[in-house]
Design a protein around this motif. Structure first.
Motif, PDB file in Angstrom:
ATOM      1  N   ASP A 142      37.945  26.359  40.280  1.00 50.93           N
ATOM      2  CA  ASP A 142      38.750  26.542  39.070  1.00 50.93           C
ATOM      3  C   ASP A 142      38.943  28.022  38.731  1.00 50.93           C
ATOM      4  N   VAL A 143      37.936  28.831  39.008  1.00 51.30           N
ATOM      5  CA  VAL A 143      38.073  30.274  38.781  1.00 51.30           C
ATOM      6  C   VAL A 143      39.188  30.832  39.654  1.00 51.30           C
ATOM      7  N   ILE A 144      39.212  30.451  40.928  1.00 49.73           N
ATOM      8  CA  ILE A 144      40.233  30.959  41.848  1.00 49.73           C
ATOM      9  C   ILE A 144      41.622  30.484  41.439  1.00 49.73           C
ATOM     10  N   ILE A 145      41.744  29.205  41.090  1.00 48.93           N
ATOM     11  CA  ILE A 145      43.045  28.669  40.675  1.00 48.93           C
ATOM     12  C   ILE A 145      43.581  29.443  39.468  1.00 48.93           C
ATOM     13  N   CYS A 146      42.750  29.608  38.463  1.00 53.36           N
ATOM     14  CA  CYS A 146      43.185  30.269  37.231  1.00 53.36           C
ATOM     15  C   CYS A 146      43.410  31.761  37.440  1.00 53.36           C
ATOM     16  N   PHE A 147      42.564  32.377  38.257  1.00 56.25           N
ATOM     17  CA  PHE A 147      42.709  33.814  38.491  1.00 56.25           C
ATOM     18  C   PHE A 147      43.980  34.106  39.275  1.00 56.25           C
ATOM     19  N   ASN A 148      44.270  33.289  40.270  1.00 58.43           N
ATOM     20  CA  ASN A 148      45.497  33.492  41.039  1.00 58.43           C
ATOM     21  C   ASN A 148      46.731  33.257  40.181  1.00 58.43           C
ATOM     22  N   LYS A 149      46.665  32.321  39.255  1.00 55.41           N
ATOM     23  CA  LYS A 149      47.774  32.122  38.318  1.00 55.41           C
ATOM     24  C   LYS A 149      47.972  33.371  37.459  1.00 55.41           C
ATOM     25  N   ALA A 150      46.870  33.951  37.005  1.00 60.35           N
ATOM     26  CA  ALA A 150      46.955  35.153  36.163  1.00 60.35           C
ATOM     27  C   ALA A 150      47.541  36.325  36.938  1.00 60.35           C
TER      28      ALA A 150
END
Length: 214
Positions: A19-27
């Motif tokens: 979830d960290v990677i998904i959200c960070f890549n979105k940011a």
């Protein structure tokens, strides 16, 4: 026998990286910056949010860009359902058993306290963590030993009676700086080089191996 077990959070008792990677890549993407692969994230994890943002932006890590990405990430992650973030198999049972044995339990992480407490309230509500030291801008983050030293003082436990359980080189450095014993877990996000570090007592394969030190 050790009296205090200090656990790292992400990669040790909680599997949160997806979830960290998904959200960070979105940011990163929303703000026009290149996204990173899983392997690239593994290489830069371990520090606090500011360090993660800086490393992810590479040569574009100006103060303005860092603030932009950090604020975007906080918003995206805060509204995400984080359905992929779950305790590692077997960790809940191990913590319960340690608690029954009278071992003091604590968490030292570079994740923010509020975030840690939300996950604890949802998945570990029956575990009485005696101290939680997350990222606090007022104090240096791991691997500086500020959080560990605060715990030892608060809980009145000597360095010899405490053990640090983590998954990465950051955790090894934290334990070393605090002058307490360290055990590394292999199910987290660490590098195999961490498993042969001369400072650690051992690198363990499964949560139940933690009992070997109590």
């Amino acid at each position: 026998m050790k009296k205090l077990a200090i656990f790292d959070f992400d990669g040790t008792i909680f599997n949160s990286i997806t979830d960290v990677i998904i959200c960070f890549n979105k940011a990163l993407s929303v703000n026009g910056f290149p996204t990173l692969t899983y392997e690239e994230y593994i290489e830069i994890l371990g520090g606090n949010i500011d360090e993660l943002v800086s490393l992810s932006l590479k040569d574009k890590n100006t103060p303005e860009n860092m603030e932009l990405v950090k604020n975007t990430y906080d918003e995206i992650y805060g509204t995400s359902n984080r359905e992929n973030s779950l305790p590692f198999d077997g960790m809940h049972e191990v913590l319960l058993e340690l608690q029954k044995k009278g071992i003091l339990l604590a968490i030292n992480s570079n994740r923010k306290n509020d975030s840690i407490k939300k996950f604890i309230g949802k998945y570990y509500s029956d575990i009485d963590f005696k101290a939680i030291e997350g990222h606090n801008p007022a104090y240096p983050s791991k691997p500086r030993p500020c959080g560990v030293k605060k715990m030892l003082h608060k809980l009145k436990v000597s360095k010899d009676d405490a053990i640090y359980i983590g998954d990465s080189s950051t955790d090894i450095k934290t334990a070393k700086n605090a002058e307490i014993d360290c055990v590394i877990v292999k199910w987290g996000y660490g590098d195999p080089e961490d498993y042969v570090d001369e400072y650690i007592l051992d690198a363990i394969e499964k949560p139940s191996d933690i009992f070997n030190f109590f």
